[in-house]
Each structure stands twice: as C-alpha cells, then as structure tokens.
Design a protein around this motif. Structure first.
Motif, PDB file in Angstrom:
ATOM      1  N   GLN A  38       0.822  -1.208   0.000  1.00  0.00           N
ATOM      2  CA  GLN A  38       0.000   0.000   0.000  1.00  0.00           C
ATOM      3  C   GLN A  38       0.856   1.258   0.000  1.00  0.00           C
ATOM      4  O   GLN A  38       0.556   2.228  -0.695  1.00  0.00           O
ATOM      5  N   ILE A  39       1.917   1.260   0.796  1.00  0.00           N
ATOM      6  CA  ILE A  39       2.767   2.444   0.874  1.00  0.00           C
ATOM      7  C   ILE A  39       3.432   2.732  -0.469  1.00  0.00           C
ATOM      8  O   ILE A  39       3.532   3.890  -0.901  1.00  0.00           O
ATOM      9  N   ILE A  40       3.873   1.674  -1.161  1.00  0.00           N
ATOM     10  CA  ILE A  40       4.529   1.848  -2.454  1.00  0.00           C
ATOM     11  C   ILE A  40       3.520   2.182  -3.540  1.00  0.00           C
ATOM     12  O   ILE A  40       3.741   3.063  -4.373  1.00  0.00           O
ATOM     13  N   ARG A  41       2.384   1.490  -3.516  1.00  0.00           N
ATOM     14  CA  ARG A  41       1.414   1.588  -4.604  1.00  0.00           C
ATOM     15  C   ARG A  41       0.498   2.801  -4.491  1.00  0.00           C
ATOM     16  O   ARG A  41       0.023   3.325  -5.487  1.00  0.00           O
ATOM     17  N   ASN A  42       0.255   3.255  -3.266  1.00  0.00           N
ATOM     18  CA  ASN A  42      -0.722   4.324  -3.079  1.00  0.00           C
ATOM     19  C   ASN A  42      -0.211   5.354  -2.072  1.00  0.00           C
ATOM     20  O   ASN A  42      -0.628   5.367  -0.916  1.00  0.00           O
ATOM     21  N   PRO A  43       0.693   6.242  -2.512  1.00  0.00           N
ATOM     22  CA  PRO A  43       1.295   7.210  -1.592  1.00  0.00           C
ATOM     23  C   PRO A  43       0.319   8.231  -1.024  1.00  0.00           C
ATOM     24  O   PRO A  43       0.654   8.934  -0.067  1.00  0.00           O
ATOM     25  N   VAL A  44      -0.897   8.336  -1.610  1.00  0.00           N
ATOM     26  CA  VAL A  44      -1.889   9.256  -1.057  1.00  0.00           C
ATOM     27  C   VAL A  44      -3.043   8.499  -0.405  1.00  0.00           C
ATOM     28  O   VAL A  44      -4.062   9.093  -0.053  1.00  0.00           O
ATOM     29  N   GLY A  45      -2.874   7.197  -0.213  1.00  0.00           N
ATOM     30  CA  GLY A  45      -3.904   6.390   0.430  1.00  0.00           C
ATOM     31  C   GLY A  45      -3.938   6.627   1.927  1.00  0.00           C
ATOM     32  O   GLY A  45      -3.010   7.190   2.514  1.00  0.00           O
ATOM     33  N   PRO A  46      -5.012   6.174   2.595  1.00  0.00           N
ATOM     34  CA  PRO A  46      -5.166   6.431   4.038  1.00  0.00           C
ATOM     35  C   PRO A  46      -4.090   5.792   4.898  1.00  0.00           C
ATOM     36  O   PRO A  46      -3.773   6.316   5.969  1.00  0.00           O
ATOM     37  N   VAL A  47      -3.506   4.673   4.444  1.00  0.00           N
ATOM     38  CA  VAL A  47      -2.460   4.027   5.235  1.00  0.00           C
ATOM     39  C   VAL A  47      -1.178   4.856   5.209  1.00  0.00           C
ATOM     40  O   VAL A  47      -0.619   5.208   6.254  1.00  0.00           O
ATOM     41  N   THR A  48      -0.710   5.189   4.019  1.00  0.00           N
ATOM     42  CA  THR A  48       0.525   5.964   3.883  1.00  0.00           C
ATOM     43  C   THR A  48       0.402   7.335   4.540  1.00  0.00           C
ATOM     44  O   THR A  48       1.241   7.738   5.361  1.00  0.00           O
ATOM     45  N   VAL A  49      -0.661   8.042   4.190  1.00  0.00           N
ATOM     46  CA  VAL A  49      -0.865   9.385   4.727  1.00  0.00           C
ATOM     47  C   VAL A  49      -1.070   9.335   6.241  1.00  0.00           C
ATOM     48  O   VAL A  49      -0.543  10.166   6.984  1.00  0.00           O
ATOM     49  N   GLY A  50      -1.818   8.341   6.706  1.00  0.00           N
ATOM     50  CA  GLY A  50      -2.089   8.224   8.135  1.00  0.00           C
ATOM     51  C   GLY A  50      -0.827   8.003   8.951  1.00  0.00           C
ATOM     52  O   GLY A  50      -0.630   8.646  10.001  1.00  0.00           O
ATOM     53  N   ILE A  51       0.027   7.106   8.491  1.00  0.00           N
ATOM     54  CA  ILE A  51       1.260   6.810   9.224  1.00  0.00           C
ATOM     55  C   ILE A  51       2.188   8.024   9.245  1.00  0.00           C
ATOM     56  O   ILE A  51       2.711   8.415  10.292  1.00  0.00           O
ATOM     57  N   PHE A  52       2.387   8.637   8.076  1.00  0.00           N
ATOM     58  CA  PHE A  52       3.307   9.769   8.019  1.00  0.00           C
ATOM     59  C   PHE A  52       2.773  10.978   8.783  1.00  0.00           C
ATOM     60  O   PHE A  52       3.537  11.703   9.429  1.00  0.00           O
ATOM     61  N   GLU A  53       1.458  11.193   8.744  1.00  0.00           N
ATOM     62  CA  GLU A  53       0.894  12.330   9.472  1.00  0.00           C
ATOM     63  C   GLU A  53       0.987  12.118  10.974  1.00  0.00           C
ATOM     64  O   GLU A  53       1.308  13.043  11.728  1.00  0.00           O
ATOM     65  N   ARG A  54       0.738  10.891  11.414  1.00  0.00           N
ATOM     66  CA  ARG A  54       0.764  10.595  12.853  1.00  0.00           C
ATOM     67  C   ARG A  54       2.188  10.721  13.419  1.00  0.00           C
ATOM     68  O   ARG A  54       2.374  11.237  14.516  1.00  0.00           O
ATOM     69  N   ILE A  55       3.175  10.231  12.667  1.00  0.00           N
ATOM     70  CA  ILE A  55       4.567  10.317  13.110  1.00  0.00           C
ATOM     71  C   ILE A  55       5.143  11.708  12.834  1.00  0.00           C
ATOM     72  O   ILE A  55       5.718  12.356  13.701  1.00  0.00           O
ATOM     73  N   GLY A  56       4.956  12.154  11.593  1.00  0.00           N
ATOM     74  CA  GLY A  56       5.535  13.437  11.195  1.00  0.00           C
ATOM     75  C   GLY A  56       4.932  14.623  11.907  1.00  0.00           C
ATOM     76  O   GLY A  56       5.594  15.660  12.061  1.00  0.00           O
ATOM     77  N   GLY A  57       3.688  14.468  12.361  1.00  0.00           N
ATOM     78  CA  GLY A  57       3.043  15.568  13.058  1.00  0.00           C
ATOM     79  C   GLY A  57       3.710  15.951  14.365  1.00  0.00           C
ATOM     80  O   GLY A  57       3.417  17.008  14.929  1.00  0.00           O
ATOM     81  N   GLN A  58       4.627  15.110  14.837  1.00  0.00           N
ATOM     82  CA  GLN A  58       5.344  15.384  16.090  1.00  0.00           C
ATOM     83  C   GLN A  58       6.697  16.066  15.867  1.00  0.00           C
ATOM     84  O   GLN A  58       7.359  16.451  16.832  1.00  0.00           O
ATOM     85  N   MET A  59       7.107  16.203  14.608  1.00  0.00           N
ATOM     86  CA  MET A  59       8.445  16.735  14.339  1.00  0.00           C
ATOM     87  C   MET A  59       8.621  18.155  14.865  1.00  0.00           C
ATOM     88  O   MET A  59       9.631  18.485  15.488  1.00  0.00           O
ATOM     89  N   GLY A  60       7.647  19.013  14.592  1.00  0.00           N
ATOM     90  CA  GLY A  60       7.761  20.389  15.047  1.00  0.00           C
ATOM     91  C   GLY A  60       7.833  20.487  16.556  1.00  0.00           C
ATOM     92  O   GLY A  60       8.644  21.244  17.108  1.00  0.00           O
ATOM     93  N   ALA A  61       6.986  19.713  17.251  1.00  0.00           N
ATOM     94  CA  ALA A  61       6.975  19.730  18.713  1.00  0.00           C
ATOM     95  C   ALA A  61       8.273  19.189  19.297  1.00  0.00           C
ATOM     96  O   ALA A  61       8.660  19.557  20.411  1.00  0.00           O
ATOM     97  N   LEU A  62       8.965  18.322  18.554  1.00  0.00           N
ATOM     98  CA  LEU A  62      10.248  17.786  19.010  1.00  0.00           C
ATOM     99  C   LEU A  62      11.384  18.800  18.820  1.00  0.00           C
ATOM    100  O   LEU A  62      12.499  18.583  19.295  1.00  0.00           O
ATOM    101  N   GLY A  63      11.101  19.871  18.087  1.00  0.00           N
ATOM    102  CA  GLY A  63      12.129  20.867  17.829  1.00  0.00           C
ATOM    103  C   GLY A  63      12.952  20.585  16.588  1.00  0.00           C
ATOM    104  O   GLY A  63      13.998  21.205  16.382  1.00  0.00           O
ATOM    105  N   VAL A  64      12.494  19.657  15.762  1.00  0.00           N
ATOM    106  CA  VAL A  64      13.222  19.340  14.524  1.00  0.00           C
ATOM    107  C   VAL A  64      13.015  20.479  13.534  1.00  0.00           C
ATOM    108  O   VAL A  64      11.875  20.924  13.322  1.00  0.00           O
ATOM    109  N   PRO A  65      14.081  20.993  12.924  1.00  0.00           N
ATOM    110  CA  PRO A  65      13.925  22.065  11.929  1.00  0.00           C
ATOM    111  C   PRO A  65      13.000  21.628  10.789  1.00  0.00           C
ATOM    112  O   PRO A  65      13.033  20.472  10.365  1.00  0.00           O
TER     113      PRO A  65
END
Length: 219
Positions: free
Chosen positions: A101-128
C-alpha cells in the motif's frame, strides 16, 4: 443483515488464521453464508477487501494515544510505534500488505495516516522544518522494518519454519555464535548472551529512543 463491518472483521480473522491464501471470495461467502454479490457490493474485489482490511487494522493502531494528560511528543511517537509493532506481530499477513500500500498508493489512508501521525510530532520535538521529512521517514522506515522482521514471509521460504519456536531459535543461534572464533568475531561473542535473552518489544523501543535522541541534535 450482513454489514460491511462483519465482512471486514471476518476477512481479518481469515487472514490471521491462514494468511492471504486463505482469503478468497468463495471462502468468505461460505463463512458468512451469503452470496458473492453481497461481498462485491460492500467492499468490492478481493484486492480491495485486502486493502480495506489493512486500512482497518492500521487505522486502529494509529488511533492509539499514550496514557496520561501530560504526554510528550516522544510519548506520542512511542505509543503509535509500539501499536504498529504489535499490530504487525499479531496480524502476520499485515507487513506485506502494508508495504504494497505504501509503495502503490502514496496518497492512500495508510501511507498518509502513518506519516501524518509520526511526522506531526516533528515540530513539537524541535526538529527544523527542513528536516521534517527526513526525521519522519527515518522513524517510519525503522518502525515498519523492525516490525516486519517477525512477519510471515511470502514466496520461497524453503528450510524456514514460519511457526518455529522463538526461544528454540535464539538458543540454537546463540550456541552457533559461541562456536565462532572469538578472536575473529569478538563482537559476536560479547553480545551472544544479550541476543539470547533480549525482549523484542524492549529492543524495538530502544531503537525508537536512539532515533528520537538523534533528532534532537538536528536543532
């Protein structure tokens, strides 16, 4: 009346019991005592059903939140990472479908969901901001790779027992490592006891901690 949720829950149970090969439209209709038309109406084709089953299991894992009202960004990442790790461990078919799913559908709910859930913490962690994608990708790749190591393998697995006993495997591997020449392989001899006694989930969380610590230095 047959519902979409019943179909998905039954499909997940069949996948858990026998892997992808066990889930056919015919087998599913027999299990649910219904016709194929009802399956296609509610969830579509078999491949669409597999995608939906994947989305359902991953969605539940992504909804996990850490206990306590004072959770840190690191706590958020650890909670969802461990939920994904446990989901892949429980549902042995999941790793393969997740990768597809991640390879075949980069805008699907699985790919977007995982990256948003993890990536959404980057700013709060202080990552540039310029390093958000690299930081999130590093975590996602580690989570899926580490979790997938114990998943059932597709294809030619000659000589490998996917249902083999973990303790027996580690005992045999540690015995083999101890037979290695200690002068040629000093590291292997130094960690053989740790390998034999390690806890997979604790080791996984150690990896998350190492990555999170590294991300703080990107500031």
């Amino acid at each position: 009346m047959l519902s979409r949720e019943q179909i998905i829950d039954t499909a997940v149970a069949m996948l858990d019991a026998g892997g992808e090969g066990a889930l056919t439209i015919r087998a599913l209709t027999e299990r649910l005592s219904t016709g194929s038309g009802a399956i296609y109406y509610h969830v579509g084709t078999r491949d669409e059903l597999l995608d939906t089953a994947t989305e359902t299991v991953i969605g539940a894992a992504l909804a996990t939140r850490p206990a306590g009202a004072a959770a840190t960004p690191g706590d958020e990442i650890r909670a969802v990472a461990l939920a994904l790790f446990d989901a892949i461990a429980v549902h042995q078919w999941l790793a393969t479908r997740l990768t597809r799913q991640i390879i075949r559908n980069p805008v699907g709910p699985v790919t977007v969901g995982i990256f948003e859930r993890i990536g959404g913490q980057m700013g709060a962690l202080g990552v540039p901001r310029a390093s958000w994608f690299d930081g999130a990708s590093t975590l996602v790749h580690y989570i899926l790779g580490a979790a997938g190591q114990s998943a059932r393998m597709e294809g030619d697995i000659s000589g490998i027992d996917p249902d083999g006993d973990r303790d027996e495997f580690l005992e045999a591997a540690s015995a083999a490592w101890q037979e290695l020449d200690p002068e040629a392989y000093p590291f292997m001899h130094a960690v053989v006891g740790q390998m034999r006694e390690h806890d997979d989930r604790e080791q996984f969380l150690t990896g998350i901690a190492v990555i999170l610590d590294g991300l703080t230095h990107l500031r």
